[in-house]
Write a protein that holds these residues in place. Sequence first.
Motif, PDB file in Angstrom:
ATOM      1  N   SER A  86       0.210  12.799   4.609  1.00 60.11           N
ATOM      2  CA  SER A  86       0.381  12.237   5.950  1.00 60.11           C
ATOM      3  C   SER A  86      -0.020  13.283   6.976  1.00 60.11           C
ATOM      4  CB  SER A  86       1.834  11.808   6.175  1.00 60.11           C
ATOM      5  OG  SER A  86       2.160  10.731   5.328  1.00 60.11           O
ATOM      6  N   ASP A 128       2.003  17.739   1.754  1.00 68.30           N
ATOM      7  CA  ASP A 128       2.418  16.335   1.874  1.00 68.30           C
ATOM      8  C   ASP A 128       2.305  15.865   3.317  1.00 68.30           C
ATOM      9  OD1 ASP A 128       3.610  15.892  -0.913  1.00 68.30           O
ATOM     10  OD2 ASP A 128       4.591  17.735  -0.254  1.00 68.30           O
ATOM     11  N   ASP A 159      -4.302  18.901  -1.318  1.00 65.32           N
ATOM     12  CA  ASP A 159      -3.295  17.874  -1.661  1.00 65.32           C
ATOM     13  C   ASP A 159      -1.911  18.461  -1.951  1.00 65.32           C
ATOM     14  OD1 ASP A 159      -3.598  18.923  -4.176  1.00 65.32           O
ATOM     15  OD2 ASP A 159      -4.394  17.084  -5.098  1.00 65.32           O
ATOM     16  N   ARG A 189      -5.171  11.265  -0.393  1.00 63.72           N
ATOM     17  CA  ARG A 189      -4.571   9.935  -0.204  1.00 63.72           C
ATOM     18  C   ARG A 189      -3.062   9.977   0.068  1.00 63.72           C
ATOM     19  NH1 ARG A 189      -5.424   4.554  -1.113  1.00 63.72           N
ATOM     20  NH2 ARG A 189      -3.582   3.456  -1.844  1.00 63.72           N
ATOM     21  N   GLU A 190      -2.373  10.901  -0.570  1.00 61.63           N
ATOM     22  CA  GLU A 190      -0.906  10.943  -0.424  1.00 61.63           C
ATOM     23  C   GLU A 190      -0.453  11.750   0.789  1.00 61.63           C
ATOM     24  OE1 GLU A 190       1.298   9.249  -2.316  1.00 61.63           O
ATOM     25  OE2 GLU A 190      -0.423   8.381  -3.362  1.00 61.63           O
ATOM     26  N   ILE A 240       0.847  -1.197   0.000  1.00 60.23           N
ATOM     27  CA  ILE A 240       0.000   0.000   0.000  1.00 60.23           C
ATOM     28  C   ILE A 240       0.878   1.242   0.000  1.00 60.23           C
ATOM     29  CG2 ILE A 240      -1.831   1.243   1.229  1.00 60.23           C
ATOM     30  CD1 ILE A 240      -2.351  -1.520   2.691  1.00 60.23           C
ATOM     31  N   GLU A 241       0.630   2.111  -0.975  1.00 65.30           N
ATOM     32  CA  GLU A 241       1.371   3.380  -1.013  1.00 65.30           C
ATOM     33  C   GLU A 241       0.400   4.512  -0.794  1.00 65.30           C
ATOM     34  OE1 GLU A 241       4.666   4.556  -3.123  1.00 65.30           O
ATOM     35  OE2 GLU A 241       4.953   2.626  -4.115  1.00 65.30           O
ATOM     36  N   ARG A 242       0.457   5.112   0.382  1.00 64.58           N
ATOM     37  CA  ARG A 242      -0.386   6.272   0.684  1.00 64.58           C
ATOM     38  C   ARG A 242       0.183   6.967   1.901  1.00 64.58           C
ATOM     39  NH1 ARG A 242      -3.111   5.340   5.301  1.00 64.58           N
ATOM     40  NH2 ARG A 242      -3.985   3.294   5.790  1.00 64.58           N
TER      41      ARG A 242
END
Length: 210
Positions: free
Chosen positions: A169, A136, A133, A166-167, A38-40
């Motif tokens: 943090s 980051d 978005d 989604r990207e 999972i990349e998010r």
Amino acid sequence: MTSESSKTANQKTDQQLHKEKMQKQKERVDAQIAKNSIERGVAILMTGNGKGKTSSAFGMVFRALGYGQRVGIVQFIKGAQESGEVNFIRQHCDNAEIYQMGTGFTWNTQDKAADIAASERTWVVAERMLADDQFDLVVLDELTYMIGYKYLDRSKIIDAISNRPREQSVVVTGRGGGRELREVMDTVSDVKNVKHGYAAGIKARRGVDC
Ligand code: ATP
Ligand code: MG
């Protein structure tokens, strides 16, 4: 066998055992890395009574800035006192946006209505960052107290964190925060207080505590 050569043989055995142990560990680590797909962005909660929550969050801020990422920082409570990390970011980090509630601790203001109004103004900034978005990483420092004192609606906070890009943090810091917040976060660290120099009478130090 001389005592010298048996010593060498034992050393080889130790080394062999170590190599085998490390090989097994490497296989376990590599298997977990290969399994994770999972990349998010991740949601992190730094909580507990020990020292290191805010300073850990700023560690991640500097990691993100080091990759040219854009960072948003919102400090609930803080702002009445100076801090080294904020001084540094204001002077040197164009890629970071900071907003501070600036009222100080609630036991200092002793004015509930003013605290609620200030926390709502501050939340508007946090909500805007959590919907953008271009950020980051978003740090919500001492946010848990706004939930604990019921200054902000818990479900509003949880929704904004859950629905962020989604990207992106997010790092939340502060003691407590409640079960619902813990559940929505991917990583939760409970920083335990073993002891703190403050209890032995040592004054807060610039560069360490603020
Ligand atoms: P830091 O900002 O140093 O990472 P923190 O975010 O974990 O600390 P806070 O509860 O936000 O802790 O308190 C900030 C200030 O209180 C810092 O000066 C910190 O050294 C101090 N502090 C943190 N934990 C304790 C403790 N268990 N006892 C006394 N003082 C503490
Ligand atoms: Mg803190």
